[in-house]
Design a protein around this motif. Sequence first.
Motif, PDB file in Angstrom:
ATOM      1  N   SER A 206      42.956  22.609  41.382  1.00  0.00           N
ATOM      2  CA  SER A 206      42.973  21.214  41.807  1.00  0.00           C
ATOM      3  C   SER A 206      42.107  20.407  40.847  1.00  0.00           C
ATOM      4  O   SER A 206      41.214  20.953  40.192  1.00  0.00           O
ATOM      5  CB  SER A 206      42.454  21.079  43.243  1.00  0.00           C
ATOM      6  OG  SER A 206      41.119  21.534  43.339  1.00  0.00           O
ATOM      7  N   TRP A 320      50.853  21.107  40.155  1.00  0.00           N
ATOM      8  CA  TRP A 320      49.933  19.986  39.978  1.00  0.00           C
ATOM      9  C   TRP A 320      50.450  18.998  38.924  1.00  0.00           C
ATOM     10  O   TRP A 320      50.280  17.775  39.065  1.00  0.00           O
ATOM     11  CB  TRP A 320      48.553  20.492  39.599  1.00  0.00           C
ATOM     12  CG  TRP A 320      47.714  20.821  40.792  1.00  0.00           C
ATOM     13  CD1 TRP A 320      47.259  22.045  41.189  1.00  0.00           C
ATOM     14  CD2 TRP A 320      47.246  19.894  41.776  1.00  0.00           C
ATOM     15  NE1 TRP A 320      46.538  21.946  42.352  1.00  0.00           N
ATOM     16  CE2 TRP A 320      46.507  20.633  42.739  1.00  0.00           C
ATOM     17  CE3 TRP A 320      47.377  18.516  41.946  1.00  0.00           C
ATOM     18  CZ2 TRP A 320      45.910  20.028  43.835  1.00  0.00           C
ATOM     19  CZ3 TRP A 320      46.778  17.913  43.046  1.00  0.00           C
ATOM     20  CH2 TRP A 320      46.053  18.661  43.970  1.00  0.00           C
ATOM     21  N   LEU A 332      42.820  14.414  48.619  1.00  0.00           N
ATOM     22  CA  LEU A 332      42.919  15.807  49.016  1.00  0.00           C
ATOM     23  C   LEU A 332      42.183  16.036  50.332  1.00  0.00           C
ATOM     24  O   LEU A 332      41.034  15.620  50.496  1.00  0.00           O
ATOM     25  CB  LEU A 332      42.312  16.719  47.947  1.00  0.00           C
ATOM     26  CG  LEU A 332      43.222  17.177  46.810  1.00  0.00           C
ATOM     27  CD1 LEU A 332      42.434  18.025  45.821  1.00  0.00           C
ATOM     28  CD2 LEU A 332      44.404  17.965  47.341  1.00  0.00           C
ATOM     29  N   ILE A 371      50.028  23.105  48.000  1.00  0.00           N
ATOM     30  CA  ILE A 371      49.423  21.887  47.473  1.00  0.00           C
ATOM     31  C   ILE A 371      49.881  20.664  48.264  1.00  0.00           C
ATOM     32  O   ILE A 371      49.090  19.783  48.609  1.00  0.00           O
ATOM     33  CB  ILE A 371      49.740  21.742  45.977  1.00  0.00           C
ATOM     34  CG1 ILE A 371      49.019  22.847  45.193  1.00  0.00           C
ATOM     35  CG2 ILE A 371      49.362  20.374  45.448  1.00  0.00           C
ATOM     36  CD1 ILE A 371      49.441  22.967  43.745  1.00  0.00           C
TER      37      ILE A 371
END
Length: 378
Positions: A206, A320, A332, A371
Amino acid sequence: MQHFRRGSILFCIVVVVSSIVRGDNTAPPQESSETVVSMAFGWPFLDPASMETRGGTTQGSKVTLDEAPSEAWQELQQPTLAKRERDRQAILAMAGSYRVSFQFIESMGFAEDYSPSRPYFSWATEHVRVLEETPTFVSLQHTLVMYFADEEMGGPMVTKHWRQDWTYEDRDLHVYRGNSIWERLQLDEEEAAGAWSQAVFQVDDSPRYEAFGRWEHEDGFSRWTSNDAWRPLPRREFSVRNDYNVLGGTHAITITPTGWVHLQENCKLQVGDESEPPRCLACELGINRYERIAEPKVQEPADAYWAKTGDYWKEVRSAWEEVFRKRDRFQLKKAANGKKLYEEHFGYAAEIEESGEYDTQSGQTHAQETIENFLVTP
C-alpha cells in the motif's frame, strides 16, 4: 563540496562504554557487546536517563562488513555517463546486502510544556533487490533477513519489507494528505524536468508517500534531495505516540563507496480535517545508514522467499497500479472484516510459501478484492 552542505543535518554518534542499547529487530553485532550507541548531538542539559535510547530487545548475529567499493559505485564514477544514466546508476547502487541502522532524535518542540521524546535506535540486516528497471524507471524491493545470536530463535527470519519506485520526469504522483488519504498531484513540465520521483510503499505494497527531487553528482558525491512531503505516522511511533498523525519533511539520499545514507529533516504534525491548519509539535532529525555486508549471507534467503511468493506480490502491485490510474483521491480503512491489510496479504503469501503452489487467477482475484475492501472515497 559546498553544493552538498545545503540543508545538511549535523548529526553524529559517539560510542560510550556501557550496556547494550538494543534495536527493534537486532542489537549491534556481537563484537560491539560492550558498547552503547548514544546521540552526541542531543539535549545536553537534560537528565541523561530521560534521553536513554529506546528500541527492541533481540540480539543480532555477528556481521562482517564489505569494505571494498562496490561495482555499482565504480560504475557511477565513469566520466562518460550522461546525466540521466548517472542518476539511474545512483539508484541502482542502492541494491545489495546491508546492515542498516535507524536513528532519530527530536531537535526542538513547539507544544505547550514540551518535553523531547526519547531518541530512537534500531538495527537490522536486509537485502535490496531490483524488481524492475528501464531507462526511466527503477523498482527496489527491501527484504529483511534476520539472523539471531540466540540459536533457539532459529533463523533466518525472512520478511518482506518496504519498496521504493523511482520514475524519471514523473508528472503524475499520489501524495499523502493526512487521515489515511492519498491524492493525485500533477506536476507541470518545468517542475518535472530532470527530476526523479521516489514512491515509497508499505510492507503490504500500500502507498506510504511520494516525493520528487533531483540528483546532484560532483567530486565523487551522488545525492538526491526531495521536496517537502507528508507521510503517515511511522511504524516506530505506532505504539508510543498518539499526539501527532503526519510526518512532514525532506529527504536526502547519498551514495557511498560501500552503501548509502538516508538523511531526514522531519516535522511531527497533528493534522485534522481540511478546514484546520496542521499543527507542528516537534522537529526531528534522522539518519539511516546502509552498510554493505559480506556476512551473514542475506541474498539467498531473500531470493528463496521471492521465488515462492513473487508472483502473488506482482499481482498486488498491479492491483495498486490500477487504483492509481482510476482514482484521483482515496482513503484506506484501518481494518476490514476484522483484519488489517497487511494481515490479509501476508497470510495469503504465507500459504503460498508453505504449500509451494500458486494459482495465478486465484492470486489475482485475492489481491484485487482485498485491496478494494479497504478503499474508501473520502
